[in-house]
Design an enzyme around this catalytic site. Structure first.
Site, mmCIF file in Angstrom:
data_model
loop_
_atom_site.group_PDB
_atom_site.id
_atom_site.type_symbol
_atom_site.label_atom_id
_atom_site.label_comp_id
_atom_site.label_asym_id
_atom_site.label_seq_id
_atom_site.Cartn_x
_atom_site.Cartn_y
_atom_site.Cartn_z
ATOM 1 N N LEU A 15 -5.660 0.346 6.160
ATOM 2 C CA LEU A 15 -4.799 -0.620 5.474
ATOM 3 C C LEU A 15 -3.593 0.085 4.868
ATOM 4 O O LEU A 15 -3.575 1.313 4.743
ATOM 5 C CB LEU A 15 -5.594 -1.325 4.372
ATOM 6 C CG LEU A 15 -6.577 -2.401 4.834
ATOM 7 C CD1 LEU A 15 -7.270 -3.012 3.632
ATOM 8 C CD2 LEU A 15 -5.862 -3.499 5.607
ATOM 9 N N CYS A 16 -2.609 -0.709 4.489
ATOM 10 C CA CYS A 16 -1.381 -0.229 3.864
ATOM 11 C C CYS A 16 -1.711 0.754 2.744
ATOM 12 O O CYS A 16 -2.587 0.451 1.938
ATOM 13 C CB CYS A 16 -0.614 -1.422 3.289
ATOM 14 S SG CYS A 16 0.814 -0.980 2.309
ATOM 15 N N PRO A 17 -1.086 1.897 2.615
ATOM 16 C CA PRO A 17 0.070 2.359 3.389
ATOM 17 C C PRO A 17 -0.313 3.321 4.522
ATOM 18 O O PRO A 17 0.552 3.962 5.096
ATOM 19 C CB PRO A 17 0.860 3.149 2.329
ATOM 20 C CG PRO A 17 -0.221 3.816 1.538
ATOM 21 C CD PRO A 17 -1.389 2.850 1.531
ATOM 22 N N MET A 18 -1.623 3.445 4.824
ATOM 23 C CA MET A 18 -2.059 4.519 5.712
ATOM 24 C C MET A 18 -1.513 4.455 7.148
ATOM 25 O O MET A 18 -1.206 5.502 7.715
ATOM 26 C CB MET A 18 -3.597 4.643 5.702
ATOM 27 C CG MET A 18 -4.167 5.042 4.355
ATOM 28 S SD MET A 18 -3.272 6.384 3.559
ATOM 29 C CE MET A 18 -3.754 7.753 4.579
ATOM 30 N N ASP A 57 -4.244 -3.831 10.644
ATOM 31 C CA ASP A 57 -3.666 -4.366 9.408
ATOM 32 C C ASP A 57 -2.519 -5.316 9.758
ATOM 33 O O ASP A 57 -1.527 -4.909 10.360
ATOM 34 C CB ASP A 57 -3.170 -3.185 8.552
ATOM 35 C CG ASP A 57 -2.398 -3.649 7.322
ATOM 36 O OD1 ASP A 57 -2.559 -4.818 6.929
ATOM 37 O OD2 ASP A 57 -1.650 -2.836 6.769
#
Lengths: 81, 189
Positions: free
Chosen positions: A16-19, A43
């Site tokens: 998920l954000c920011p990965m 995501d």
């Protein structure tokens, strides 16, 4: 549908954000200008994030689509600054 | 101005002069030091509010920005060596917090509820696959996000420089604002 052949594949499924953008930023550093990075993500935020990220980093989002419930992005590495 | 300059500019058409100005402006924008820098202020010290500055800073760094975070007041909790113990979330006075079952306000104030809510939030985030605060801090450091602790609030809260995680810098309002002036992106969180 994609007509591109990737030089490198990044599977960011489940992240998920920011990965997803963090990983993409890391991986694309190893590519040469003009080479293509394929990213698979789940995501939904990535639909907005990868175009914005590509624009900010001088890379080019060639195409994206959904495939078997996953998001697939093709990004061409731009000139390094 | 030298005579030769006058002679040369005299030969330029208006169109050419405009073109030169446009080129110079484009060049100046390319050199703009502010373009690739972002600065965030993290002022809150609860688990929920630890995420936004770290997520935005790492996303910004991944997009090629030189990011810095200025941690002030309760935000210092995020970079304290004991951040795992310090970062909690309380359901008290937080009607926005999703609860598994509807809960009267009075219940949220019972002893143990902060621990329960903190555990619940951690569980919720990890189940969805969100990076933990520890992972986000590691990524931030890997991407060379500058972590700056506010010296004044440290002094007020009785913190020592050794209370903070490796790599933290220390500074005050002037240092923070100097970073902000050079940044096109500044956010107070």
């Amino acid at each position: 549908m994609a007509e591109y052949t990737e030089d490198k594949l990044l599977d960011a499924s489940g992240l998920l954000c920011p990965m997803p953008v963090v990983k993409a930023g890391k991986v694309i550093r190893d590519l040469e200008e003009g080479q293509i990075l394929k990213i698979i993500a789940t995501d939904r935020g990535a639909i907005a994030d990868f175009p914005a990220w590509a624009d900010d980093t001088g890379n080019e989002l060639l195409e994206w689509h959904e495939e078997d419930g996953k998001l697939v992005f093709y990004i061409k590495k731009g000139e390094e600054d | 101005m030298a005579e030769t300059d006058i002679v040369q500019t005299g030969n330029l058409t208006e169109e050419r002069i405009r073109e030169i100005i446009r080129e110079e402006i484009t060049r100046a924008f390319k050199k703009d030091p502010a373009k690739k820098q972002g600065m965030l202020i993290a002022s809150k010290g609860t688990l929920d509010w630890a995420y936004p500055p770290l997520i935005l800073a790492t996303a910004g760094a991944a997009a090629g920005l030189d990011m810095s975070i200025f941690f002030t007041f309760y935000g210092l909790n995020i970079i304290h060596k004991d951040f795992k113990k310090k970062l909690k979330v309380s359901p008290v006075a937080n009607p926005g917090m999703p609860m598994p079952v509807p809960m009267p306000d009075i219940v949220t104030a019972l002893p143990g509820m902060t621990g329960f809510a903190t555990g619940m939030m951690k569980g919720m985030f990890s189940k969805k696959g969100v990076a933990t605060i520890e992972e986000l801090i590691d990524v931030a450091r890997e991407l060379e996000v500058r972590l700056i602790a506010c010296q004044m609030t440290m002094d007020v809260f009785g913190y020592d420089q050794s209370d903070f995680i490796e790599g933290v810098e220390f500074g005050g309002a002037a240092a923070a604002l100097s970073d902000a002036r050079k940044s096109h992106l500044t956010l107070f969180i």
